[in-house]
Design an enzyme around this catalytic site. Structure first.
Site, PDB file in Angstrom:
ATOM      1  N   ARG A  82      28.578  33.649  50.147  1.00  0.00           N
ATOM      2  CA  ARG A  82      29.092  34.145  48.871  1.00  0.00           C
ATOM      3  C   ARG A  82      28.045  33.837  47.809  1.00  0.00           C
ATOM      4  NH1 ARG A  82      34.147  31.980  45.207  1.00  0.00           N
ATOM      5  NH2 ARG A  82      33.908  33.549  43.577  1.00  0.00           N
ATOM      6  N   HIS A  83      27.861  34.745  46.865  1.00  0.00           N
ATOM      7  CA  HIS A  83      26.877  34.541  45.799  1.00  0.00           C
ATOM      8  C   HIS A  83      27.140  33.247  45.039  1.00  0.00           C
ATOM      9  CE1 HIS A  83      29.710  35.495  42.570  1.00  0.00           C
ATOM     10  NE2 HIS A  83      30.135  36.501  43.329  1.00  0.00           N
ATOM     11  N   ASN A 129      32.153  33.927  36.411  1.00  0.00           N
ATOM     12  CA  ASN A 129      32.967  33.023  37.223  1.00  0.00           C
ATOM     13  C   ASN A 129      33.380  31.825  36.380  1.00  0.00           C
ATOM     14  OD1 ASN A 129      31.000  33.422  40.252  1.00  0.00           O
ATOM     15  ND2 ASN A 129      32.952  34.372  39.787  1.00  0.00           N
ATOM     16  N   ARG A 155      24.397  39.930  41.039  1.00  0.00           N
ATOM     17  CA  ARG A 155      24.650  38.520  41.345  1.00  0.00           C
ATOM     18  C   ARG A 155      24.419  38.202  42.819  1.00  0.00           C
ATOM     19  NH1 ARG A 155      29.612  41.130  40.157  1.00  0.00           N
ATOM     20  NH2 ARG A 155      31.370  40.691  41.548  1.00  0.00           N
ATOM     21  N   GLU A 157      31.850  43.765  45.873  1.00  0.00           N
ATOM     22  CA  GLU A 157      33.138  43.124  45.650  1.00  0.00           C
ATOM     23  C   GLU A 157      34.230  44.189  45.532  1.00  0.00           C
ATOM     24  OE1 GLU A 157      35.287  41.121  46.233  1.00  0.00           O
ATOM     25  OE2 GLU A 157      34.863  39.368  44.998  1.00  0.00           O
ATOM     26  N   HIS A 205      30.532  38.716  48.273  1.00  0.00           N
ATOM     27  CA  HIS A 205      31.405  38.228  47.204  1.00  0.00           C
ATOM     28  C   HIS A 205      32.680  37.645  47.804  1.00  0.00           C
ATOM     29  CE1 HIS A 205      28.921  40.678  44.418  1.00  0.00           C
ATOM     30  NE2 HIS A 205      28.849  41.474  45.466  1.00  0.00           N
TER      31      HIS A 205
END
Length: 191
Positions: free
Chosen positions: A8-9, A15, A58, A82, A136
């Site tokens: 996951r990034h 976030n 991202r 995502e 994501h």
């Protein structure tokens, strides 16, 4: 069999602000870049044949940092984007807790189909190889559900810059999962 290091990034500005990013580009914050550098160091001794990332900024940023020691280019694909959160995109996540889901949000069925297509793409394009894949929170959860042949709510969400390892063959992806959509607020927080 294709070995996949699914990542996951790293943490993004949105976030940290609890903003629903969906398919917006996003930008790693300082913590997110540090997380990516830590993963790069941890995986520097692994052999990768390819690096694949979502085409959202991202994820590409994270993939470029992690893949730097391997000197591999980053291939992007919209299959790894995502979830499309429609009109929820850009909103403060805690404000969405009791809001009814709108028709413009990508369905769980569509998300699972895209996850399956992504795994088939990797298994067919990179048979017998090892691939670093950066995605994501929710699409990764869908990928893990397809791989485990379980419902998305049964998969523990991935943290920013978390790594999970999967071994995939095209034949194991032939079965239709038959999941029904069961959207939940908790899924929204995993973006």
């Amino acid at each position: 069999m294709t070995k996949i290091f699914l990542v996951r990034h790293g943490e993004t500005v949105d976030n940290a602000r609890q903003i629903m990013q969906g398919q917006t580009q996003g930008e790693l914050n300082e913590k997110g870049r540090e997380q990516a550098f830590q993963v790069a160091e941890r995986l520097s001794g692994e052999h990768f044949d390819a690096v694949v990332a979502s085409d959202l900024h991202r994820a590409v940023q994270t993939a470029e940092i992690i893949s730097a020691p391997h000197q591999l280019p980053v291939t992007t694909t919209p299959l790894l984007r995502e979830r499309d959160w429609g009109s929820f995109t850009g909103r403060f996540i805690p404000d969405l807790r009791n809001v009814p889901w709108t028709d413009d949000i990508e369905t769980e069925g569509a998300l699972l189909s895209r996850a399956r297509a992504f795994l088939l793409f990797l298994a067919n394009r990179y048979p017998g190889q090892c691939v670093l894949a950066v995605g994501h929170g929710i699409i990764n959860k869908a990928i893990l559900a397809v791989h485990a042949h379980c419902a998305m709510h049964e998969v523990q969400r991935m943290l920013n810059a978390e790594v999970r390892i999967l071994n995939v063959t095209p034949s194991e992806l032939d079965t239709d999962m038959g999941h029904t959509a069961s959207p939940s607020y908790d899924e929204a927080t995993a973006e």
